[in-house]
Every structure is written in C-alpha cells, then in structure tokens.
Design a protein around this motif. Structure first.
Motif, mmCIF file in Angstrom:
data_model
loop_
_atom_site.group_PDB
_atom_site.id
_atom_site.type_symbol
_atom_site.label_atom_id
_atom_site.label_comp_id
_atom_site.label_asym_id
_atom_site.label_seq_id
_atom_site.Cartn_x
_atom_site.Cartn_y
_atom_site.Cartn_z
ATOM 1 N N ILE A 82 -6.567 2.693 -3.383
ATOM 2 C CA ILE A 82 -5.461 1.968 -2.863
ATOM 3 C C ILE A 82 -5.747 1.673 -1.183
ATOM 4 O O ILE A 82 -5.524 0.800 -0.448
ATOM 5 C CB ILE A 82 -4.260 2.777 -3.019
ATOM 6 N N MET B 6 0.889 -1.076 -0.035
ATOM 7 C CA MET B 6 0.030 -0.024 0.197
ATOM 8 C C MET B 6 0.904 1.189 -0.002
ATOM 9 O O MET B 6 0.555 2.069 -0.784
ATOM 10 C CB MET B 6 -0.854 0.068 1.195
ATOM 11 N N SER C 69 -4.155 -1.869 -4.229
ATOM 12 C CA SER C 69 -2.731 -1.706 -4.685
ATOM 13 C C SER C 69 -2.457 -2.396 -5.935
ATOM 14 O O SER C 69 -1.725 -2.112 -6.718
ATOM 15 C CB SER C 69 -1.782 -2.508 -3.425
ATOM 16 N N ALA D 200 2.392 1.622 -3.535
ATOM 17 C CA ALA D 200 1.325 2.120 -4.372
ATOM 18 C C ALA D 200 1.258 3.567 -4.147
ATOM 19 O O ALA D 200 1.039 4.142 -5.290
ATOM 20 C CB ALA D 200 0.161 1.176 -4.418
#
Length: 67
Positions: free
Chosen positions: A48, A24, A56, A27
């Motif tokens: 996300i 996460m 993600s 991303a």
C-alpha cells in the motif's frame, strides 16, 4: 504553443494526489483493523505504501478476506 506552467500543472495534478493519499490512508486503516487478510499484514502495508495508487487498489481487490 506555450508550455504548461507549473501552476496549471499543479492544479491538474493536485486532485489526483489528494485522491491517492485518501485511498492510501483508507486502505491502511482497513488493513490495520482487519483481523484476517490474504497474506501477511506487513507485506500489504508495504504494498500500500510503496505501490501508490495501484497498491491500495490491489489491497481492496485481493487483500481483504470476505466474511
């Protein structure tokens, strides 16, 4: 059969939680640094954050634009 204790359960789940948080964060950093993404950046940030692991992965598959 005895039930799995909470300590054993935590040992089993902890690596998945760490992997999810790491993915996460990566991303979110990639999304923030990207100039162009497929769709609005704010929407991808929300996907996300609230999509957990799937959000993600979706960003890396569909959200990034190839140069």
């Amino acid at each position: 059969m005895d039930a799995i204790s909470s300590e054993k359960l935590l040992i089993l789940i902890a690596p998945l939680i760490v992997l999810q948080l790491l993915l996460m964060i990566i991303a979110l950093v990639v999304c923030a640094r990207s100039k162009d993404v497929n769709g609005p950046k704010l929407l991808w940030v929300l996907i996300i954050l609230f999509g957990n692991l799937i959000g993600s992965v979706l960003f890396f598959v569909f959200g990034r634009r190839s140069s």
